[in-house]
Design a protein around this motif. Structure first.
Motif, short mmCIF file in Angstrom:
data_model
loop_
_atom_site.label_atom_id
_atom_site.label_comp_id
_atom_site.label_asym_id
_atom_site.label_seq_id
_atom_site.Cartn_x
_atom_site.Cartn_y
_atom_site.Cartn_z
N TYR A 100 -7.60 11.46 4.79
CA TYR A 100 -7.42 10.29 3.91
C TYR A 100 -7.43 9.00 4.74
CZ TYR A 100 -5.62 7.64 -0.10
OH TYR A 100 -5.47 6.74 -1.13
N LYS A 151 -13.85 3.28 4.67
CA LYS A 151 -14.07 2.68 3.34
C LYS A 151 -14.76 3.63 2.37
CE LYS A 151 -12.56 -1.51 3.63
NZ LYS A 151 -11.19 -1.49 3.43
N ALA A 207 0.83 -1.22 0.00
CA ALA A 207 0.00 0.00 0.00
C ALA A 207 0.85 1.26 0.00
CB ALA A 207 -0.94 0.00 1.20
N LYS A 228 -10.37 4.17 6.74
CA LYS A 228 -10.99 3.39 7.81
C LYS A 228 -12.48 3.22 7.56
CE LYS A 228 -7.90 4.49 11.69
NZ LYS A 228 -7.18 3.21 11.68
N LEU A 276 3.94 3.99 1.21
CA LEU A 276 4.47 4.51 2.48
C LEU A 276 3.39 4.43 3.55
CD1 LEU A 276 6.57 7.62 1.44
CD2 LEU A 276 7.10 5.20 1.28
C1 LIG Z 1 5.67 12.70 -0.31
C2 LIG Z 1 5.30 11.31 0.05
C3 LIG Z 1 5.13 10.33 -1.07
C4 LIG Z 1 4.16 9.31 -0.66
C5 LIG Z 1 4.17 8.07 -1.07
C6 LIG Z 1 3.19 7.06 -0.60
O1 LIG Z 1 3.43 5.89 -0.75
S1 LIG Z 1 1.75 7.60 0.19
C7 LIG Z 1 0.76 6.13 0.45
C8 LIG Z 1 -0.26 6.01 -0.65
N1 LIG Z 1 -1.02 4.78 -0.46
C9 LIG Z 1 -2.31 4.69 -0.72
O2 LIG Z 1 -2.93 5.63 -1.15
C10 LIG Z 1 -2.97 3.38 -0.45
C11 LIG Z 1 -4.01 3.51 0.62
N2 LIG Z 1 -4.64 2.23 0.89
C12 LIG Z 1 -5.61 1.69 0.11
O3 LIG Z 1 -6.01 2.24 -0.90
C13 LIG Z 1 -6.21 0.39 0.56
O4 LIG Z 1 -5.87 0.19 1.93
C14 LIG Z 1 -5.70 -0.83 -0.24
C15 LIG Z 1 -6.33 -0.78 -1.65
C16 LIG Z 1 -4.19 -0.88 -0.32
C17 LIG Z 1 -6.19 -2.12 0.46
O5 LIG Z 1 -7.58 -2.07 0.65
P1 LIG Z 1 -8.24 -3.09 1.68
O6 LIG Z 1 -9.73 -2.86 1.57
O7 LIG Z 1 -7.72 -4.47 1.47
O8 LIG Z 1 -7.70 -2.63 3.12
P2 LIG Z 1 -8.19 -1.36 3.96
O9 LIG Z 1 -8.33 -0.16 3.10
O10 LIG Z 1 -9.35 -1.73 4.82
O11 LIG Z 1 -6.93 -1.12 4.90
C18 LIG Z 1 -6.64 -1.99 6.00
C19 LIG Z 1 -5.97 -1.17 7.09
O12 LIG Z 1 -4.73 -0.69 6.59
C20 LIG Z 1 -4.67 0.72 6.73
N3 LIG Z 1 -3.89 1.27 5.62
C21 LIG Z 1 -4.10 1.14 4.31
N4 LIG Z 1 -3.14 1.76 3.59
C22 LIG Z 1 -2.29 2.31 4.51
C23 LIG Z 1 -1.09 3.06 4.39
N5 LIG Z 1 -0.56 3.39 3.21
N6 LIG Z 1 -0.49 3.45 5.53
C24 LIG Z 1 -0.99 3.12 6.72
N7 LIG Z 1 -2.12 2.40 6.89
C25 LIG Z 1 -2.76 2.00 5.78
C26 LIG Z 1 -6.13 1.17 6.71
O13 LIG Z 1 -6.26 2.44 7.32
C27 LIG Z 1 -6.78 0.07 7.49
O14 LIG Z 1 -6.52 0.31 8.87
P3 LIG Z 1 -7.58 -0.11 10.02
O15 LIG Z 1 -8.88 0.56 9.65
O16 LIG Z 1 -7.69 -1.60 9.93
O17 LIG Z 1 -6.97 0.38 11.29
#
Ligand SMILES: CCC/C=C/C(=O)SCCNC(=O)CCNC(=O)[C@H](O)C(C)(C)COP(=O)([O-])OP(=O)([O-])OC[C@H]1O[C@@H](n2cnc3c(N)ncnc32)[C@H](O)[C@@H]1OP(=O)([O-])[O-]
Length: 292
Positions: free
Chosen positions: A283, A290, A96, A288, A98
């Motif tokens: 975000y 969904k 997912a 959380k 960072l």
């Molecule tokens: C300048 C900086 C540059 C940045 C670079 C980056 O990489 S920025 C990153 C850009 N990344 C994104 O935009 C990806 C964001 N994530 C997603 O889009 C979705 O989680 C998924 C499609 C990866 C998986 O969907 P799924 O339905 O299978 O799973 P779910 O959605 O139910 O999540 C389960 C749990 O994991 C948690 N959690 C998730 N991601 C992160 C994270 N990165 N971190 C921490 N936590 C995260 C989520 O809150 C939840 O916690 P809870 O409620 O259990 O405490």
């Protein structure tokens, strides 16, 4: 150094690395078991498989980044290994990206340590002497996509739910120049302009068409395809392949190396802004609930 600090932290927290945690499998092969990264030799001689195992979504926490880099270093220093397949142990998710909690509500010292660990991970992967093949068996936004793009070859599972790209603008973030460079080097300038500004996440067919991945295969064939591709890459003598890889990638890596401290400072200034903190919190909250 973040890596040294991370190593000390892992030792303090009782994580045992490398040979300390090595176990012998049925075939006598060593299998390194860390908490978040599993390294196992495979049936192809000289090839290891690294499985990301940081549930629920393989987000790139400081601990994960530290273990990952240490694993790669160990494999690079062990002359038994010439190639590594990177894949995920979390169903449906390659990574997912960072870990948003590392960038939310922390102090500048933490942001500096975290960002240096992200930089070091990228430099280690991008400049690795090993052949790195990404077996992308799940969705891979942002930092997850960056890891895959930094490998030598990418095989993606043919599942329309597995999307791939640098979606940072959707989070209100600006990609660092070296994320951008890595994408431009892979899919070209025009496609990157559009993909980066719109924060596009591509399904497999489009990722293939853009050249973001090299192959799309049925889900159950991702790892076997990665291993057979590896055989082709390993047919080339290491020294000429490594020199050629370095020649192609050095300028991009040097750009970061030269500006590493300024890049850390930029990140701290950017991520500490109230507006950025607020949009990250929203975000995370939406994730959380969904709503995404
Ligand atoms: C300048 C900086 C540059 C940045 C670079 C980056 O990489 S920025 C990153 C850009 N990344 C994104 O935009 C990806 C964001 N994530 C997603 O889009 C979705 O989680 C998924 C499609 C990866 C998986 O969907 P799924 O339905 O299978 O799973 P779910 O959605 O139910 O999540 C389960 C749990 O994991 C948690 N959690 C998730 N991601 C992160 C994270 N990165 N971190 C921490 N936590 C995260 C989520 O809150 C939840 O916690 P809870 O409620 O259990 O405490």
């Amino acid at each position: 150094m973040a890596l040294a600090a991370g190593r000390a932290m892992l030792m303090r927290s009782g994580v045992r690395l490398g040979t300390q945690a090595a176990a012998r499998g049925g075939n006598g092969a060593r299998r390194f078991m860390n908490h978040r990264v599993v390294v196992e030799p495979n049936t192809v001689p000289g090839v290891a498989v690294i499985k990301f195992k940081n549930p629920p979504v393989n987000s790139l926490t400081l601990e994960f980044l530290t273990e990952f880099v240490i694993c790669l270093e160990k494999l690079e220093n062990d002359k038994t290994f010439r190639g590594v397949v990177l894949t995920s142990d979390c169903p449906g998710i390659f990574s997912a990206g960072l870990d948003l909690r590392e960038m939310c509500g922390k102090n500048p010292a933490h942001y500096a340590e975290y960002w240096r660990a992200v930089q070091e991970m990228w430099l280690k992967v991008y400049l690795s002497n090993l052949v790195l093949v990404a077996a992308i068996n799940g969705t891979s936004p942002a930092g997850g996509c960056l890891i895959a793009l930094s490998c030598d070859y990418r095989v993606l599972a043919d599942n329309p739910r597995y999307r791939m790209g640098l979606n940072e603008t959707l989070l209100g973030l600006v990609v660092p120049f070296w994320f951008k460079d890595t994408l431009v080097n892979t899919i070209g300038h025009r496609a990157s302009e559009r993909a980066l500004q719109l924060g596009l996440l591509f399904p497999p067919a489009e990722a293939l068409q853009l050249g973001m991945v090299d192959q799309v295969v049925p889900e159950d064939q991702v790892q076997s395809t990665a291993l057979s591709v590896m055989t082709q890459w390993l047919a080339i003598p290491d020294h000429v392949r490594q020199l050629t890889k370095n020649m192609i990638r050095k300028a991009t890596a040097d750009h970061l190396i030269k500006h590493q401290e300024a890049d850390i400072q930029n990140f701290i200034n950017f991520i500490s802004r109230d507006s950025i903190q607020k949009s990250l919190q929203v975000y995370l909250e939406n994730l959380k609930q969904k709503k995404h």
